[in-house]
Design a protein around this motif. Structure first.
Motif, PDB file in Angstrom:
ATOM      1  N   PRO A   1     -26.813  17.777 -33.136  1.00  0.00           N
ATOM      2  CA  PRO A   1     -26.406  19.926 -32.661  1.00  0.00           C
ATOM      3  C   PRO A   1     -25.117  20.123 -33.650  1.00  0.00           C
ATOM      4  O   PRO A   1     -24.919  21.510 -33.609  1.00  0.00           O
ATOM      5  N   THR A   2     -24.077  19.072 -33.041  1.00  0.00           N
ATOM      6  CA  THR A   2     -23.037  19.814 -33.169  1.00  0.00           C
ATOM      7  C   THR A   2     -22.240  18.577 -35.165  1.00  0.00           C
ATOM      8  O   THR A   2     -23.016  17.863 -35.543  1.00  0.00           O
ATOM      9  N   ASP A   3     -21.724  19.903 -35.397  1.00  0.00           N
ATOM     10  CA  ASP A   3     -20.272  18.856 -36.660  1.00  0.00           C
ATOM     11  C   ASP A   3     -20.250  18.048 -36.376  1.00  0.00           C
ATOM     12  O   ASP A   3     -19.741  16.775 -37.254  1.00  0.00           O
ATOM     13  N   GLU A   4     -19.667  17.388 -35.054  1.00  0.00           N
ATOM     14  CA  GLU A   4     -18.966  16.274 -34.593  1.00  0.00           C
ATOM     15  C   GLU A   4     -19.827  15.176 -34.349  1.00  0.00           C
ATOM     16  O   GLU A   4     -19.150  13.848 -34.555  1.00  0.00           O
ATOM     17  N   GLY A   5     -20.432  15.007 -33.781  1.00  0.00           N
ATOM     18  CA  GLY A   5     -21.513  13.953 -33.892  1.00  0.00           C
ATOM     19  C   GLY A   5     -21.174  13.826 -32.469  1.00  0.00           C
ATOM     20  O   GLY A   5     -20.684  14.528 -31.720  1.00  0.00           O
ATOM     21  N   LEU A   6     -21.594  12.526 -32.554  1.00  0.00           N
ATOM     22  CA  LEU A   6     -22.093  11.960 -30.256  1.00  0.00           C
ATOM     23  C   LEU A   6     -20.608  11.042 -30.809  1.00  0.00           C
ATOM     24  O   LEU A   6     -20.692  10.014 -31.449  1.00  0.00           O
ATOM     25  N   GLU A   7     -19.915  10.824 -29.892  1.00  0.00           N
ATOM     26  CA  GLU A   7     -18.897   9.846 -29.996  1.00  0.00           C
ATOM     27  C   GLU A   7     -19.970   8.473 -28.441  1.00  0.00           C
ATOM     28  O   GLU A   7     -21.135   8.284 -28.137  1.00  0.00           O
ATOM     29  N   PRO A   8     -19.552   6.787 -28.735  1.00  0.00           N
ATOM     30  CA  PRO A   8     -18.335   6.747 -30.000  1.00  0.00           C
ATOM     31  C   PRO A   8     -18.579   7.094 -30.777  1.00  0.00           C
ATOM     32  O   PRO A   8     -19.514   6.753 -31.697  1.00  0.00           O
ATOM     33  N   ARG A   9     -17.344   6.796 -31.740  1.00  0.00           N
ATOM     34  CA  ARG A   9     -17.921   6.685 -33.522  1.00  0.00           C
ATOM     35  C   ARG A   9     -17.134   5.300 -33.794  1.00  0.00           C
ATOM     36  O   ARG A   9     -16.225   5.346 -35.214  1.00  0.00           O
ATOM     37  N   HIS A  10     -17.681   4.074 -33.471  1.00  0.00           N
ATOM     38  CA  HIS A  10     -17.185   2.953 -33.711  1.00  0.00           C
ATOM     39  C   HIS A  10     -17.937   2.198 -33.330  1.00  0.00           C
ATOM     40  O   HIS A  10     -18.829   2.100 -32.743  1.00  0.00           O
ATOM     41  N   LEU A  11     -18.050   0.970 -34.031  1.00  0.00           N
ATOM     42  CA  LEU A  11     -19.229  -0.153 -34.171  1.00  0.00           C
ATOM     43  C   LEU A  11     -19.175  -1.262 -33.243  1.00  0.00           C
ATOM     44  O   LEU A  11     -17.742  -1.576 -32.459  1.00  0.00           O
ATOM     45  N   CYS A  12     -19.724  -1.448 -32.153  1.00  0.00           N
ATOM     46  CA  CYS A  12     -19.619  -2.570 -30.979  1.00  0.00           C
ATOM     47  C   CYS A  12     -19.397  -3.968 -31.697  1.00  0.00           C
ATOM     48  O   CYS A  12     -20.227  -4.204 -32.824  1.00  0.00           O
ATOM     49  N   ARG A  13     -18.036  -4.225 -31.570  1.00  0.00           N
ATOM     50  CA  ARG A  13     -18.239  -5.733 -31.727  1.00  0.00           C
ATOM     51  C   ARG A  13     -17.804  -6.132 -30.934  1.00  0.00           C
ATOM     52  O   ARG A  13     -17.239  -7.407 -31.031  1.00  0.00           O
ATOM     53  N   ASP A  14     -18.083  -6.713 -29.501  1.00  0.00           N
ATOM     54  CA  ASP A  14     -17.698  -6.752 -28.292  1.00  0.00           C
ATOM     55  C   ASP A  14     -18.744  -7.871 -28.058  1.00  0.00           C
ATOM     56  O   ASP A  14     -19.360  -8.020 -27.020  1.00  0.00           O
ATOM     57  N   GLY A  15     -19.933  -7.708 -28.518  1.00  0.00           N
ATOM     58  CA  GLY A  15     -21.337  -7.970 -28.417  1.00  0.00           C
ATOM     59  C   GLY A  15     -22.983  -8.370 -28.853  1.00  0.00           C
ATOM     60  O   GLY A  15     -22.502  -8.046 -30.086  1.00  0.00           O
ATOM     61  N   HIS A  16     -24.175  -8.564 -27.964  1.00  0.00           N
ATOM     62  CA  HIS A  16     -24.970  -8.221 -29.667  1.00  0.00           C
ATOM     63  C   HIS A  16     -25.260  -6.380 -29.840  1.00  0.00           C
ATOM     64  O   HIS A  16     -25.135  -5.478 -29.368  1.00  0.00           O
ATOM     65  N   SER A  17     -25.540  -6.843 -30.958  1.00  0.00           N
ATOM     66  CA  SER A  17     -25.899  -5.473 -32.154  1.00  0.00           C
ATOM     67  C   SER A  17     -27.365  -5.773 -31.850  1.00  0.00           C
ATOM     68  O   SER A  17     -28.124  -6.269 -31.591  1.00  0.00           O
ATOM     69  N   ILE A  18     -28.409  -4.818 -33.099  1.00  0.00           N
ATOM     70  CA  ILE A  18     -29.265  -5.112 -33.046  1.00  0.00           C
ATOM     71  C   ILE A  18     -30.167  -6.510 -33.943  1.00  0.00           C
ATOM     72  O   ILE A  18     -29.472  -7.327 -34.179  1.00  0.00           O
ATOM     73  N   ARG A  19     -31.055  -6.662 -33.930  1.00  0.00           N
ATOM     74  CA  ARG A  19     -31.181  -7.797 -34.199  1.00  0.00           C
ATOM     75  C   ARG A  19     -32.671  -7.432 -34.871  1.00  0.00           C
ATOM     76  O   ARG A  19     -33.672  -6.362 -34.614  1.00  0.00           O
ATOM     77  N   LEU A  20     -33.105  -7.654 -36.348  1.00  0.00           N
ATOM     78  CA  LEU A  20     -33.900  -7.464 -37.159  1.00  0.00           C
ATOM     79  C   LEU A  20     -34.496  -8.638 -37.706  1.00  0.00           C
ATOM     80  O   LEU A  20     -33.959  -9.636 -37.896  1.00  0.00           O
ATOM     81  N   TRP A  21     -35.707  -8.625 -37.819  1.00  0.00           N
ATOM     82  CA  TRP A  21     -35.943  -9.538 -38.540  1.00  0.00           C
ATOM     83  C   TRP A  21     -36.844  -8.970 -39.592  1.00  0.00           C
ATOM     84  O   TRP A  21     -37.794  -8.433 -39.693  1.00  0.00           O
ATOM     85  N   ILE A  22     -37.007 -10.128 -40.951  1.00  0.00           N
ATOM     86  CA  ILE A  22     -37.248  -9.565 -41.751  1.00  0.00           C
ATOM     87  C   ILE A  22     -38.421 -10.799 -42.723  1.00  0.00           C
ATOM     88  O   ILE A  22     -38.430 -12.106 -42.499  1.00  0.00           O
ATOM     89  N   LEU A  23     -39.765 -10.228 -42.654  1.00  0.00           N
ATOM     90  CA  LEU A  23     -40.630 -11.096 -42.625  1.00  0.00           C
ATOM     91  C   LEU A  23     -40.069 -11.495 -44.873  1.00  0.00           C
ATOM     92  O   LEU A  23     -40.266 -10.658 -45.945  1.00  0.00           O
TER      93      LEU A  23
END
Length: 165
Positions: free
Chosen positions: A78-100
């Protein structure tokens, strides 16, 4: 009494801080059609056709869509600034996608294309008996994990050198 209709998954967003590069990476690695909606902020990923029926024809169930989202300002918000944080999570697991993996492609070829474009192999040539599937996995340049999957047969043949569980 009828059971209630469950909520439906619409999108899973792949976070990145380089949306244009991620668009190119996923197009070149998987051949996916990617629509900027809007460019620089969000990309709609259309990863294939409908799921196939046992006879090889396309069934009524469409592919699941993905998004590529710029962590600097994820939309919608709803705001132009968006949501914090504005950086990638680099110190743990992130999403995991399974691709057939399509029968028209190959797990090792996909892994090779990904690594050539900055991905990191996690493993290759593993069999997971619980779901009867062969798999490779890598992390994309933004730390997201992708597991490539092909189905085993009723009597899976374990090639030499493959791990299994």
């Amino acid at each position: 009494m009828t059971e209630p209709y469950p909520n439906t998954l619409v999108f899973v967003d792949i976070p990145t801080d380089e949306p244009d590069r991620a668009e190119q990476f996923y197009n070149e690695v998987f051949g996916w059609k990617i629509n900027p909606r809007p460019a620089g902020s969000f990309y709609q990923v259309v990863p294939g056709q409908n799921f196939k029926l046992p006879d090889g024809t396309q069934g009524p169930t469409g592919n699941l869509h993905l998004g590529i989202t710029n962590v600097a300002n994820r939309r919608p918000h709803p705001t132009d600034e968006g949501l914090e944080p504005r950086h990638l999570c680099r110190d743990g697991h992130s999403i995991r996608l399974w691709i057939l993996v399509s029968p028209d492609d190959d797990m090792d070829a996909i892994s090779d294309r990904a690594v050539a474009r900055g991905a990191t192999d996690l493993w290759r040539h593993h069999y997971f008996g619980e779901f009867n599937g062969y798999n490779n996995a890598f992390t994309d340049p933004w730390g997201n994990t992708l597991v490539l999957w092909t189905y085993g047969s009723d009597e899976p043949d374990m090639p030499d050198g493959w791990t299994q569980e």
